[in-house]
Motif scaffolding. Sequence first.
Motif, PDB file in Angstrom:
ATOM      1  N   GLY A 314      43.595  36.111  30.450  1.00  0.00           N
ATOM      2  CA  GLY A 314      42.897  35.226  31.374  1.00  0.00           C
ATOM      3  C   GLY A 314      43.214  35.544  32.817  1.00  0.00           C
ATOM      4  N   GLY A 315      44.476  35.808  33.109  1.00  0.00           N
ATOM      5  CA  GLY A 315      44.862  36.163  34.468  1.00  0.00           C
ATOM      6  C   GLY A 315      44.257  37.478  34.919  1.00  0.00           C
ATOM      7  N   TYR A 316      44.226  38.441  34.005  1.00  0.00           N
ATOM      8  CA  TYR A 316      43.638  39.754  34.345  1.00  0.00           C
ATOM      9  C   TYR A 316      42.145  39.632  34.602  1.00  0.00           C
ATOM     10  CZ  TYR A 316      41.958  44.525  33.852  1.00  0.00           C
ATOM     11  OH  TYR A 316      41.335  45.731  34.073  1.00  0.00           O
ATOM     12  N   VAL A 317      41.446  38.901  33.745  1.00  0.00           N
ATOM     13  CA  VAL A 317      40.000  38.723  33.909  1.00  0.00           C
ATOM     14  C   VAL A 317      39.693  38.013  35.221  1.00  0.00           C
ATOM     15  CG1 VAL A 317      37.969  37.549  32.994  1.00  0.00           C
ATOM     16  CG2 VAL A 317      39.502  38.766  31.443  1.00  0.00           C
ATOM     17  N   SER A 318      40.487  37.000  35.549  1.00  0.00           N
ATOM     18  CA  SER A 318      40.289  36.261  36.796  1.00  0.00           C
ATOM     19  C   SER A 318      40.415  37.177  38.009  1.00  0.00           C
ATOM     20  CB  SER A 318      41.306  35.124  36.884  1.00  0.00           C
ATOM     21  OG  SER A 318      41.272  34.517  38.151  1.00  0.00           O
TER      22      SER A 318
END
Length: 450
Positions: A314-318
């Motif tokens: 989730g952090g990477y996609v954000s």
Amino acid sequence: MADRHTPGDGWIYFNGSPPGLKVEIDNGSTKGEKEDKDLWPRPLARAWTLMLFIGTCLLYCARMAMPICAVSMATSFHWSKIDAGLVLGAFFWGYCFTQILGGYASDKIGGERVLFISAVSWALATAVTPLLAHLGSHTLALMTMARFLMGLLQGVFYPSLASLCSQRVSEGERGFLMSAMNSGSSLGILLAGGMGSLLLDQCGWESMFYIIGFLAGLWAFVGWLCLLKGSGVAPKRVETSSVTQWSMSTTRWMSLFKESSVQAMVFTHMCVSSTFTTLMSWLPTYFKESYPDAMGSVYNVIPWLVAIPSAFAGGYVSSFLIYQGYSVVSVRKIMQAVSMGLSSVFIMLLCGDVPFTSALIFISAAIGLSTFSSSGVSVNVQDLCPSCAGAMYGFMNMLGAFIGLVLVSVSGYLVEVTSSWASVFSLLTLVNAAGLGTFLIFGKSRRVDL
């Protein structure tokens, strides 16, 4: 936040600012240059991310030590279910009290200092818990007080983290940092469970507190020695167009809470926090009652194991979407839609008569997807009011913890009255839908603390 340098002229431009906008400050440099200096350089940011990841892991190990040892302690000290519930619940009441104070202190003196001072305190409190338990005949009162104190000391962690993130981390990377911390919490729950399985039978419940307290104290010492000592760390002062720094006056706070985007953020955080607390509290009971032949080591481990890579994803996609040019508010809403919307689909699937394997998959998916909130509403506070992000996050977290206590109690009542878990899962879906709908309609990322 400054994120682009144009070659040749040395000026720093801001997200959403037209080219050529230059903000002068008193010493002749630009506001952008000053903010850029306040951010961590890439190597230092990596070191801090690793340290905070480990710290969050140990925080949850210390938090879970009492619940894991509660059965053994109840046997040793002849506690009833009501007594054990009193001890365990004391943590959350203490946790509510220091949220705003911790955030306010972090905004003033720097989140780094508050984090490590509190870490030393709760590490010591963890280590002396067995000593207090054997201090006299009033064990129940002493353990309730110790648990309440633990909540007080740990209550400052996440508000301090929010303040620190707004001060030191660029806009595009905040989601990844908060997601990494979410992964640390899941790993801490797993490690605490694993340590409990090994230590309780062989070394006694006291060893759990001694080891976690020692490791947390060691982490705080290493962090202070490597990252704080001699670094000259000072809190970043956010400049605005009208005031030098944020005033904590009642008038300013009231004007802030009149903003629809702030109201939506607070309400959504309350919803996501309370539903997560309810799931974490009741899932072991759900599996034990619905699938009595299932192994606890499976359903107590796999969902949290899934949450670790899910939070990082989730952090990477954000960060990826922001750097690809998507607006910050769009990214925050996408992450929240996954966290509260898509996860609710899997929660609703549990309302029917499903086999154990399917239930485990649905629960794991729901918990894993819920971690995407770390890149959604959890960092929205740093978008809207970076100058007081710690205090605001503390207020949000305080309400979330309190509503979580209420929702856990209501869920228990529903199961008792209806003899069905479908009512609980329907309630959680309803709460998620209310929070998500509010954030999608009213959520924004434009600063409102100017």
